[in-house]
Design a protein around this motif. Structure first.
Motif, mmCIF file in Angstrom:
data_model
loop_
_atom_site.group_PDB
_atom_site.id
_atom_site.type_symbol
_atom_site.label_atom_id
_atom_site.label_comp_id
_atom_site.label_asym_id
_atom_site.label_seq_id
_atom_site.Cartn_x
_atom_site.Cartn_y
_atom_site.Cartn_z
ATOM 1 N N ASP A 1 -23.627 10.999 8.870
ATOM 2 C CA ASP A 1 -24.253 10.421 7.804
ATOM 3 C C ASP A 1 -25.133 9.344 8.631
ATOM 4 O OD1 ASP A 1 -23.310 11.756 5.654
ATOM 5 O OD2 ASP A 1 -21.922 10.292 5.256
ATOM 6 N N THR A 2 -24.539 8.617 9.464
ATOM 7 C CA THR A 2 -25.364 7.455 10.244
ATOM 8 C C THR A 2 -26.388 7.963 11.207
ATOM 9 O OG1 THR A 2 -23.505 6.946 11.758
ATOM 10 C CG2 THR A 2 -23.403 5.812 9.864
ATOM 11 N N VAL A 3 -25.810 8.990 12.133
ATOM 12 C CA VAL A 3 -26.671 9.703 12.914
ATOM 13 C C VAL A 3 -28.067 10.162 12.574
ATOM 14 C CG1 VAL A 3 -26.923 11.282 14.854
ATOM 15 C CG2 VAL A 3 -25.003 9.669 14.693
ATOM 16 N N ALA A 4 -27.795 10.797 11.433
ATOM 17 C CA ALA A 4 -29.092 11.571 10.635
ATOM 18 C C ALA A 4 -29.943 10.403 10.197
ATOM 19 C CB ALA A 4 -28.308 12.311 9.553
ATOM 20 N N ARG A 5 -29.686 9.266 10.192
ATOM 21 C CA ARG A 5 -30.456 8.026 9.495
ATOM 22 C C ARG A 5 -31.476 7.647 10.716
ATOM 23 N NH1 ARG A 5 -26.112 5.856 6.787
ATOM 24 N NH2 ARG A 5 -25.807 6.638 4.738
ATOM 25 N N ILE A 6 -31.025 7.980 12.008
ATOM 26 C CA ILE A 6 -31.791 7.283 13.295
ATOM 27 C C ILE A 6 -33.138 8.085 13.496
ATOM 28 C CG2 ILE A 6 -31.642 6.919 15.778
ATOM 29 C CD1 ILE A 6 -28.527 6.972 15.143
ATOM 30 N N ASP A 7 -33.967 7.098 13.717
ATOM 31 C CA ASP A 7 -35.402 7.460 14.207
ATOM 32 C C ASP A 7 -35.949 6.874 15.356
ATOM 33 O OD1 ASP A 7 -36.192 5.318 13.105
ATOM 34 O OD2 ASP A 7 -36.997 6.200 11.288
ATOM 35 N N SER A 8 -36.880 7.101 15.725
ATOM 36 C CA SER A 8 -37.526 6.224 16.978
ATOM 37 C C SER A 8 -37.714 4.930 16.827
ATOM 38 C CB SER A 8 -38.803 6.895 17.561
ATOM 39 O OG SER A 8 -39.734 7.041 16.289
ATOM 40 N N ALA A 9 -37.977 4.674 15.463
ATOM 41 C CA ALA A 9 -38.534 3.130 15.063
ATOM 42 C C ALA A 9 -37.034 2.385 15.452
ATOM 43 C CB ALA A 9 -38.913 3.083 13.773
ATOM 44 N N ALA A 10 -35.955 2.970 15.021
ATOM 45 C CA ALA A 10 -34.622 2.405 14.805
ATOM 46 C C ALA A 10 -34.181 2.173 16.079
ATOM 47 C CB ALA A 10 -33.400 2.984 14.075
ATOM 48 N N VAL A 11 -34.419 3.104 17.055
ATOM 49 C CA VAL A 11 -34.021 3.046 18.397
ATOM 50 C C VAL A 11 -34.929 2.013 19.338
ATOM 51 C CG1 VAL A 11 -34.123 4.249 20.711
ATOM 52 C CG2 VAL A 11 -33.365 5.482 18.524
ATOM 53 N N ARG A 12 -36.133 1.860 18.931
ATOM 54 C CA ARG A 12 -36.967 0.793 19.422
ATOM 55 C C ARG A 12 -36.616 -0.339 18.979
ATOM 56 N NH1 ARG A 12 -40.874 0.339 22.806
ATOM 57 N NH2 ARG A 12 -40.778 2.554 23.133
ATOM 58 N N ALA A 13 -36.145 -0.477 17.772
ATOM 59 C CA ALA A 13 -35.861 -1.931 17.162
ATOM 60 C C ALA A 13 -34.682 -2.194 18.114
ATOM 61 C CB ALA A 13 -35.678 -1.912 15.729
ATOM 62 N N PHE A 14 -33.673 -1.504 18.214
ATOM 63 C CA PHE A 14 -32.333 -2.036 18.777
ATOM 64 C C PHE A 14 -32.615 -2.374 20.355
ATOM 65 C CE2 PHE A 14 -28.417 -1.035 20.940
ATOM 66 C CZ PHE A 14 -27.450 -1.881 20.253
ATOM 67 N N TYR A 15 -33.374 -1.423 21.044
ATOM 68 C CA TYR A 15 -33.750 -1.808 22.185
ATOM 69 C C TYR A 15 -34.528 -3.123 22.554
ATOM 70 C CZ TYR A 15 -37.115 -1.609 26.457
ATOM 71 O OH TYR A 15 -37.560 -1.717 27.485
ATOM 72 N N GLU A 16 -35.534 -3.466 21.605
ATOM 73 C CA GLU A 16 -36.309 -4.730 21.908
ATOM 74 C C GLU A 16 -35.093 -5.818 21.330
ATOM 75 O OE1 GLU A 16 -39.576 -4.012 19.055
ATOM 76 O OE2 GLU A 16 -40.763 -3.005 20.681
ATOM 77 N N ALA A 17 -34.147 -5.769 20.621
ATOM 78 C CA ALA A 17 -33.273 -6.701 20.275
ATOM 79 C C ALA A 17 -32.493 -7.100 21.349
ATOM 80 C CB ALA A 17 -32.662 -6.594 19.033
ATOM 81 N N HIS A 18 -32.114 -6.103 22.003
ATOM 82 C CA HIS A 18 -30.708 -6.193 23.050
ATOM 83 C C HIS A 18 -30.938 -5.907 24.456
ATOM 84 C CE1 HIS A 18 -28.489 -6.894 19.589
ATOM 85 N NE2 HIS A 18 -28.817 -5.856 18.902
#
Length: 465
Positions: A190-207
């Motif tokens: 369920d959670t992995v299916a929600r992941i897109d490039s915007a979510a990945v970039r947001a996590f990258y930029e935050a951490h």
């Protein structure tokens, strides 16, 4: 005299090689420094190690994943090498191959680790590629979508694997539902299916930023101006100052109980018995390591001697301690567990004998011979264990993640060597109290439930597999 005899008598025999003088071994001590961008650097010169290992420790713990996006740290880690602002995914892979380098990344509870191995002669080029991946990953929609699909394909295989299924269930049992530790490290369907490039970039930029990261470099650095190379590569990586993270203490419920994950028709039962306990910051850790090794660290341990050699229930049972997460204030927790598999009809008897081993250990303790064998194996094998640069770099990176001093591993071996039998006994008895263990069994509930209930080791519940 025959020709063969003449030939033998005329042979010149060289002196038999003699062993050299034994040298005192110690885990290598790193040099610590900081680049202008705030990146902490640990370097360790290892003459003769022509394959250099680099570990990047990123302060991006699973606790920091946004709600409902479990697994985004894993997808981000995998996407770091799938294209940058200068190279497509294919071009980046080709450049790595030209260097003879390998690059890997994974996410775990403490954070994200990026690992590089490369011949020393090509270190500058490979570090440039690593810096590029950290500084400007592309996170292209198509690549992130592919990684998400790959992760979704992995999950059914993990669920089908009894050992992985047992680990997932034990985490869900031990930790509260609100804790990230209670859920799969790499996310659920369920959670992995929600992941897109915007979510990945947001996590990258935050951490992902240099000021909260550490680079560990180990290998033969002869002739390499490492300061210049690092400055030209990882030193060009920029980012804002790190934001303070919310460090949550580890809490767990180790009330004695049994959970059977039902697998109708299974011919074996997978066992995973565990609780949380002291981590490496605790002064009991060395004694706990020795005691746990005596209990189930090798083929000659107590558990193997009874369950494998005497009873023939299993091919092997192991006891181990694995650090989950350590906080900067020196608190943390480790998973203390016993794992193995037994044939289905003998699940009840095997568990009965396992509990007898634990109770006997509490009543009678370890022997000096068991302690001596454990210390000899743990300390004596260390020089071989750390023959490669990658093994040294990995351990130094572990110390960084766990907020340990740079000389921790070196001190640990000295403390293991001086651990006594009484200390080891007390530590392992406290680590594995028979009435405070959560037992997960992946097997045929119809065959094993009644025998397990008869043991009285805790309430037994059954969940679907």
């Amino acid at each position: 005299m025959s020709d063969a005899a003449v030939s033998l008598t005329s042979m010149e025999f060289h002196p038999q090689p003699k062993p050299g003088t034994p040298r005192v071994w110690a885990f290598p001590a790193p040099e610590r420094g900081t680049l202008g961008n705030g990146l902490t650097v640990l370097r360790c010169h290892r003459p003769g190690q022509q394959v250099v290992a680099v570990e990047i420790v990123l302060d991006a713990p699973l606790d920091a994943e946004p709600e409902g996006l479990d697994g985004v740290a894993t997808i981000m880690a995998r996407a770091l090498s799938e294209g940058t602002d200068k190279h497509s995914a294919e071009e980046f892979a080709a450049e790595l191959e030209r260097c003879g380098a390998t690059l890997d990344a994974h996410a775990d509870h403490p954070g994200v680790r990026v690992s590089l191995e490369v011949p020393a002669s090509r270190l500058p080029k490979a570090l440039g590629l690593l810096a590029e991946a950290l500084r400007a990953p592309a996170f292209a929609d198509s690549e992130v979508e592919r990684l998400v699909r790959n992760r979704l394909d992995e999950i059914p295989h993990e669920t089908a694997n009894p050992a992985r299924r047992a680990a997932k269930q034990l985490s869900a049992e031990l930790f509260p539902a609100s804790s990230r530790m209670s859920r799969p490290r790499q996310g659920s369907e369920d959670t992995v299916a929600r992941i897109d490039s915007a979510a990945v970039r947001a996590f990258y930029e935050a951490h992902v930023r240099p000021a909260s990261a550490t680079a560990v470099v180990v290998g033969d650095l002869t002739g390499i101006d490492l300061d210049t190379v690092l400055g030209d590569t990882l030193g060009a990586w920029t980012g804002d100052a790190p934001r303070p993270g919310a460090a949550r203490p580890v809490t767990a419920d180790d009330t004695g109980r049994v959970v059977i994950v039902d697998r109708p028709g299974a011919v074996q039962t997978q066992l995973l018995i565990g609780r949380t306990g002291a981590d490496r910051h605790d002064r009991v850790w060395p004694a706990q390591v020795v005691g746990t090794y005596c209990l189930g660290g090798t083929l000659t341990s107590r558990l193997d001697r009874v369950l494998r050699e005497e009873k023939g229930y299993t091919y092997g049972v192991r006891a181990f301690g694995q650090v989950l997460r350590s906080l900067p204030d020196g608190t943390g927790a480790a998973m203390l567990a016993i794992s193995g598999s037994v044939d289905t009809p003998n699940t009840g008897p095997a568990l009965d004998d396992l509990w007898k081993v634990l109770r006997t250990l509490a009543a009678e303790g370890l022997t000096d011979a068991e302690r001596d064998a454990a210390v000899h194996n743990l300390v004596g094998v260390a020089p071989l264990k750390y023959e490669t640069a990658a093994s040294v770099a990995g351990t130094l990176a572990d110390q960084v993640e766990q907020h340990l001093p740079d000389d921790f591993q070196a001190q640990l071996y000295q403390r293991l060597d001086t651990t006594g039998t009484v200390e080891a006994t007390a530590a392992v008895v406290n680590a594995f109290p028979p009435d405070r263990l959560v037992t997960v069994l992946v097997g045929d509930a119809a065959q094993i439930k009644a025998p397990v209930e008869a043991l009285g080791i805790g309430e037994v519940t059954v969940v679907t597999g």
